[in-house]
Design a protein around this motif. Sequence first.
Motif, PDB file in Angstrom:
ATOM      1  N   LYS A  26     -57.895 -17.788 -42.801  1.00 57.65           N
ATOM      2  CA  LYS A  26     -56.530 -18.208 -42.526  1.00 57.65           C
ATOM      3  C   LYS A  26     -56.437 -18.942 -41.198  1.00 57.65           C
ATOM      4  O   LYS A  26     -55.438 -19.600 -40.916  1.00 57.65           O
ATOM      5  N   ASN A  27     -57.497 -18.848 -40.389  1.00 58.45           N
ATOM      6  CA  ASN A  27     -57.533 -19.580 -39.131  1.00 58.45           C
ATOM      7  C   ASN A  27     -58.972 -20.021 -38.885  1.00 58.45           C
ATOM      8  O   ASN A  27     -59.749 -19.335 -38.229  1.00 58.45           O
TER       9      ASN A  27
ATOM     10  N   GLN B  74     -47.584 -16.972 -41.232  1.00 64.09           N
ATOM     11  CA  GLN B  74     -47.094 -18.071 -42.055  1.00 64.09           C
ATOM     12  C   GLN B  74     -46.181 -17.465 -43.114  1.00 64.09           C
ATOM     13  O   GLN B  74     -46.539 -16.489 -43.781  1.00 64.09           O
TER      14      GLN B  74
ATOM     15  N   THR C 115     -51.637 -15.367 -39.123  1.00 63.67           N
ATOM     16  CA  THR C 115     -52.444 -16.516 -38.726  1.00 63.67           C
ATOM     17  C   THR C 115     -53.186 -16.285 -37.425  1.00 63.67           C
ATOM     18  O   THR C 115     -53.968 -17.120 -36.993  1.00 63.67           O
TER      19      THR C 115
ATOM     20  N   HIS D 192     -60.321 -13.581 -39.717  1.00 61.72           N
ATOM     21  CA  HIS D 192     -59.141 -13.907 -40.531  1.00 61.72           C
ATOM     22  C   HIS D 192     -59.567 -14.189 -41.973  1.00 61.72           C
ATOM     23  O   HIS D 192     -59.034 -15.086 -42.626  1.00 61.72           O
TER      24      HIS D 192
ATOM     25  N   GLU E 146     -53.072 -24.267 -36.210  1.00 60.88           N
ATOM     26  CA  GLU E 146     -53.746 -22.971 -36.117  1.00 60.88           C
ATOM     27  C   GLU E 146     -53.731 -22.377 -34.710  1.00 60.88           C
ATOM     28  O   GLU E 146     -54.106 -21.226 -34.523  1.00 60.88           O
TER      29      GLU E 146
ATOM     30  N   ASN F 240     -44.672 -21.277 -39.581  1.00 60.05           N
ATOM     31  CA  ASN F 240     -45.116 -20.061 -38.894  1.00 60.05           C
ATOM     32  C   ASN F 240     -44.000 -19.480 -38.027  1.00 60.05           C
ATOM     33  O   ASN F 240     -43.208 -20.219 -37.451  1.00 60.05           O
TER      34      ASN F 240
END
Length: 495
Positions: A300-301, A89, A83, A261, A349, A99
């Motif tokens: 992902k972020n 995660q 992440t 990401h 995040e 996470n």
Amino acid sequence: MKHKNIMVVGTSSGAGKSITVTGLCRAFFKDGHTVLPFKSQNMALNSYITKDGHEMGRAQAVQAVACEVEAHYSMNPILLKPTGDRRIQVIVNGKSIGNMGGLEYGSYKAELKKDIMHAYNHIKNNSQIAVVEGAGSPVELNIKQDDIVNMGLAEMIDAPVILVADIDRGGVFASIYGTICLMEPEERARVKGVIINKFRGNVDILKPGLSKIEELTGVPILGVMPYFELDIEDEDGVTEKFNKIKNKKGEINISVIKLKHISNFTDIDALSINEDVNINYVTSAHELGDEDLIVIPGSKNTIDDLKDIKEKGIAQEIIKLSRKGVPIIGICGGFQILGEKVLDPYGIEGDIKELPGLGLLDIETVMEKEKLTTQYSGVLKDSGGLLENLGDIAIKGYEIHQGVTSGKEISCTEDDRLVATVKENIFGTYLHGIFDNTEFSDFILNKIREKKGLQRKESEIDFEQYRLRELDKLEKIFRENVDMKAIYKILEGEL
């Protein structure tokens, strides 16, 4: 047939484990066996959502296609998704448990052995053959204790092992010898053969080296796979797709923003099968400006990637090009980036609680604690703008997101929540696999063709058929270059 298993480990990440497992799966299936893939722990940002809403690695979903079975989370019980900020995660049995930092996960992973064995027993009870994939290298000495994905897993499930090595990166004999020598004696006893991947040239040149490495290790070489082009989805960032433009003579140029990401970049694969389409993965603002379509993929972020493309000037260039009429399509995190702002009140995040988006859609996204993971089917409506003259078409895909998006933009589907929306030349959607819908991708590409004065085209094959054709190509190459008789002997414990 009594259940059998075989495991594939590699001398390193990217050595060819996934492609070897996929080839074995397809060959065993074509030989009439019920076969299932298994990877106890996968670290990848390309993931897939099963019919019952569980998340798993995309590579195992593709391997399930090779076996012509429905993907199930038991094929990949542990999925790790980086992440950013050195955290991952952790997804167990298809659901996120939160996470963790690397040390925290290292202390926790021993507890996952029961989940792994439960998942493997499901595979065992539903197949004649399980093809098991390792991760990274099996001799990472600093993390070998409590191994749950390589030789430790091989012991847990009592599996014979094939070692694969990539000759294209150089030092193949040293990597084979070093890997086997660093194993414990009981681990070496499990290694029944070696496959060398990505060889360019006449295999006769290799034969003296092959004989010598067999003599040194006592392990037979099962085959040498040639370097060849194959268009199936990649597992993660270890991909050549980011390093080249596909179909360089194509007349349609598509720029895909390569986010830091980036996740589920496999969404683009269905576009790349068109011969007149160039795909270029963009990492700087100066690479933009000569395209017919810009795609902002999943992330992902989202907040960190949004911040990054602003700092690089990519965001400003996208806004400028959108005002000139260049179509912009955002998928999942890319959809969120297109909005007025992204909010993260719970720090899902990171530390940034709010960040303005590109402002191309009148929406905002709030990162919530619960993650939505679901397959989707519905109708995409002709809503004007980029979708004008589309008509109403059936679409399917899957969603993986913690953001909840709302705003003033119209919905292009009949759902209460915002799954897709369009505003002039801007289209955003939460659906991964949107371009796998041939009617939709043909429509978008034909809009571009018409604008450029090119002839309209209709796909002769849909993406699912194309994928099976590529898997059959892999199977053929695999059989031509790997000793399948020896592999069956390994399965039967005769080698």
